[in-house]
Design an enzyme around this catalytic site. Structure first.
Site, PDB file in Angstrom:
ATOM      1  N   ASP B 154      44.561 -43.326   9.007  1.00  0.00           N
ATOM      2  CA  ASP B 154      44.053 -42.199   8.213  1.00  0.00           C
ATOM      3  C   ASP B 154      44.549 -42.199   6.771  1.00  0.00           C
ATOM      4  OD1 ASP B 154      42.686 -39.755   7.705  1.00  0.00           O
ATOM      5  OD2 ASP B 154      44.636 -38.805   7.672  1.00  0.00           O
ATOM      6  N   ASP B 307      43.201 -31.290   8.931  1.00  0.00           N
ATOM      7  CA  ASP B 307      43.593 -32.199   7.846  1.00  0.00           C
ATOM      8  C   ASP B 307      44.607 -31.504   6.923  1.00  0.00           C
ATOM      9  OD1 ASP B 307      43.893 -34.432   6.282  1.00  0.00           O
ATOM     10  OD2 ASP B 307      41.856 -34.412   5.476  1.00  0.00           O
ATOM     11  N   GLY B 326      44.027 -33.418  -0.887  1.00  0.00           N
ATOM     12  CA  GLY B 326      44.447 -32.732   0.333  1.00  0.00           C
ATOM     13  C   GLY B 326      44.778 -31.280   0.091  1.00  0.00           C
TER      14      GLY B 326
END
Lengths: 305, 430
Positions: B154, B307, B326
């Site tokens: 990831d 996430d 993010g």
């Protein structure tokens, strides 16, 4: 208006106001001692994270002609190289007691971020591929000086629109003032989407030239070749360069513009750049007066608290 | 250690995979002891009020970045687990893009050990390739022996189709699932937001939806070729959702998740260049949001995964194209799903609890029915609670939520981990 980040902040009325004020500063620039005390005691800092000659000097000269103090912060000589963050740098400079920050950065959006971190007015002197509002203002002023108005003018913006802050600000400003804009470029040098852009698009410069009032050439950079956006600069010039033959397709009163620095022989032939209908040096001259107007409008009305 | 102290969850409506009913839930010894309406309180029991609330299996997050080891200034196992518990989660799967990467038994063991004392069950996804470099297989079997059931690089997709094929073949013997961050690196190169109308206007280099969709399509083909199990991380485009829908119709062993920001925000949010909106995959268009919601509604997308990606301020207070991608997610995921998805609560819980528990191989301890003898990993949700997201009130060490000031409805009220009330009335007990 607190900042000048985008020409959209000004609107058509705001652009007209800048141009009216510019008229008076053009007059100042033509005096034997081209200086007025409008910003005496004020300090304008240029914060340049990307190399620039003309824009930085133009702002500096504009500030000096208004009797402001000027300081330059450029990345190669500064603590940015020591790892100081952009935010810390801006706040450090502001803490010294300044009145305006003129910001140039290779990343889109930095002037917006800076404006959110500091209390003083911020002027966008170019952010990445995004905007260069004072360039658009000086271009409008230059066209207006020759044609009186932009209403109904047909302007072709030719070249690397995708990577061009000059084109983004220019399209906004020209169309706000009533011009019709056609952008001319190979598909690889157009933005991925033109949704919301009030422009026509062409890939055929020859067919466009006969019908324009202004042909505005963008700088072509050699690295576009290595990014597979172009087979070669030679092929670009063959299809999109303003050669002498293409110049002859233009109407007799059509104007040629370029934001500089020019690549003679790439986007414009050397002899074309020097013709009287080329306004390239006029653009540079007007740039100082336009930037005086912008500084005056942002700082001139009231002293720093 | 299971908590020996009895706990009674009183007055709630139990919703689990078997349906819903009004019942009290008695917990002791870390297990559910009884599920009955109108139970009397045993001597010495802690009572958790659940009037007007939903009692459900604890939520399971398939996609959490705990940042330990390596970036403890952004998050640690302890702080991330606390944020998870406050969000109603009883289990999280920690992603392996730490520094160093979780690509060996030793690295996995370190995180699992840090998780022992945490207020959430911390599981680990191992890396598919050594160092997440996409060149050689990591020791999948060695990590599987420690209980790892999901593997992913990831942050990076495995670019090399031949390596991905081999990984799927090898993994099939271990009974584990490979989870892919789908992004063709060459096509996406240099892109800091979704490529389209907004990137063109803002002058920010974009990455096209096709960079994600190409790898989704490739891995569907590889799932067909190998029979291996592929889980698609954070699907963000209409094309990806359509491809997974077709693959499922074909009967391939694929599953998928979506992150709350991909069904609540669009690329228009980047307009002010606020780096809180920078995420990878990037925020997409309104049409993509509609497609992700449709995928969640029709079962194409099996799970909502956060996430959760904490970043220190110095990694976000930089130019947009230099900011790390993010955003935080653990403490807002449930409320965003309840507020923004037009789905029955039971469907939202399926997406946040029992479906992800199954994908993560945790069904024996998480996400199962609320029934006698089951491990007591539960959450109590007040579906009517309204609250405003305040970054400073979050338990995460980082503050990078894009939802500051947003009014949401629904919130985890209590969380019970292995029989211990770790969150009571919205307050973490340790």
């Amino acid at each position: 208006m607190k900042h000048l980040l985008s020409v959209a902040d000004l609107g058509a009325d705001g652009i007209e106001e800048v141009m009216r004020v510019t008229d008076s500063f053009v007059e100042v620039s033509e005096r034997a001692i081209p200086r007025v005390p409008a910003l005496r005691g004020r300090t304008v800092v240029s914060l340049f994270y990307e190399e620039s000659t003309r824009t930085r000097l133009s702002f500096e000269m504009a500030a000096k002609r208004l009797s402001a103090d000027t300081m330059n912060f450029s990345v190669s000589t500064s603590s940015a190289k020591k790892g100081e963050s952009l935010r810390d740098t801006c706040q450090t400079i502001e803490a010294m007691g300044i009145d305006a920050l003129v910001v140039r950065h290779s990343s889109a959006g930095v002037p917006w971020q800076v404006a959110s971190w500091v209390g003083c007015p911020v002027i966008n002197a170019g952010d990445g591929w995004h905007e260069h509002p004072t360039q658009a203002l000086l271009d409008c002023y230059t066209i207006r000086g020759r044609r009186g108005s932009l209403v109904g003018l047909r302007i072709a913006v030719v070249g690397d629109v995708k990577h061009s802050r000059v084109a983004r600000s220019g399209v906004l400003a020209f169309t706000m003032l009533g011009a019709e804009v056609t952008i001319v470029a190979p598909p690889t040098l157009l933005p991925p989407s033109l949704d919301g852009w009030p422009v026509e698009v062409s890939h055929d410069l020859d067919s466009v030239l006969a019908k324009v009032d202004v042909v505005y050439l963008l700088r072509m950079q050699a690295e576009r070749q290595s990014e597979a956006l172009l087979p070669s600069l030679r092929e670009y010039t063959a299809r999109y360069g303003l050669t002498r033959n293409r110049f002859d397709l233009l109407p007799d009163d059509a104007l040629v513009m370029h934001p500089g620095p020019i690549n003679r022989g790439v986007e414009i032939a050397a002899d074309v750049a020097d013709l009287p209908r080329s306004l390239i040096t006029r653009q540079v001259a007007n740039g100082v007066a336009v930037r005086m107007a912008v500084l005056f409008l942002l700082l001139g009305s009231e002293p720093r608290a | 250690m299971p908590d020996r102290h009895p706990v009674l969850i009183r007055g709630g409506r139990v919703i689990d995979v078997t349906g819903e009913r009004v019942a009290d839930v008695l917990i002791d010894g870390g297990l559910v002891q009884a599920v009955e309406d109108g139970m009397s309180t045993p001597a010495g029991a802690t009572v958790l009020d659940a009037a007007g609330c939903i009692v459900a299996p604890g939520l399971v997050d398939l996609h959490t970045h705990l940042r330990q080891p390596g970036r403890e200034e952004a998050e640690t196992v302890e702080t991330g687990a606390r944020a998870a518990a406050l969000g109603g989660f009883t289990a999280v799967v920690a992603m392996p893009n730490t520094e160093p990467a979780l690509d060996s038994a030793a690295a996995v063991r370190e995180v699992l050990e840090l998780g022992v004392s945490a207020v959430c069950d911390v599981r680990v996804a191992g890396a598919i390739t050594r160092g997440r470099l996409g060149r050689e297989l990591a020791p999948l079997g060695e990590m599987a022996d420690l209980g790892v059931r999901l593997f992913t690089d990831d942050g990076d997709g495995v670019q090399d189709a031949r390596l991905m094929r081999r990984a799927l073949e090898y993994a099939s013997a271990l009974g584990v699932t490979l989870a892919q961050h789908c992004e063709d690196k060459v096509l996406a190169a240099g892109g800091h937001m979704h490529e389209g109308e907004w990137s063109s206007r803002l002058g920010v280099p974009g990455q096209p939806a096709e960079a994600e969709e190409l790898m989704v399509a490739r891995d569907i083909a590889l799932a067909r070729l190998t029979g291996g199990r592929v889980h698609f991380l954070h699907l963000s485009t209409a094309g990806s959702v359509a491809a997974v829908r077709a693959a499922k119709a074909e009967g391939l062993a694929v599953t998928a998740e979506a992150a709350p920001h991909h069904f609540t925000l669009t690329d228009a949010a980047v307009e002010g260049y606020d780096t809180l909106y920078k995420v990878n995959p990037p925020l997409r268009t309104a049409a993509d949001v509609v497609a992700v919601k449709a995928g969640l509604a029709d079962g194409t997308i099996d799970a909502i995964a956060t996430d959760h990606a904490p970043h220190a301020p110095e990694d976000k207070e930089v130019p947009f194209d230099q900011a790390r991608p993010g955003m935080l997610g653990l403490e807002t995921a449930l409320a965003l799903a309840l507020t923004e998805l037009d789905l029955p609560v039971a469907d939202v819980l399926a997406l946040l609890s029992w479906n992800p528990a199954r994908i993560a191989g945790l069904e024996s301890s998480h996400g199962g029915p609320v029934a006698e003898g089951r491990p007591a990993n539960l959450c109590v949700i007040d579906p009517a609670a309204t609250w405003v997201v305040d970054p400073d009130a979050l338990a995460s060490r980082a503050r990078n939520t894009p939802y500051a000031g947003r009014k949401l409805t629904g919130r985890a009220r209590h969380t019970v981990l292995r029989g211990e009330p770790v969150v009571v009335d919205g307050v973490a007990k340790r």
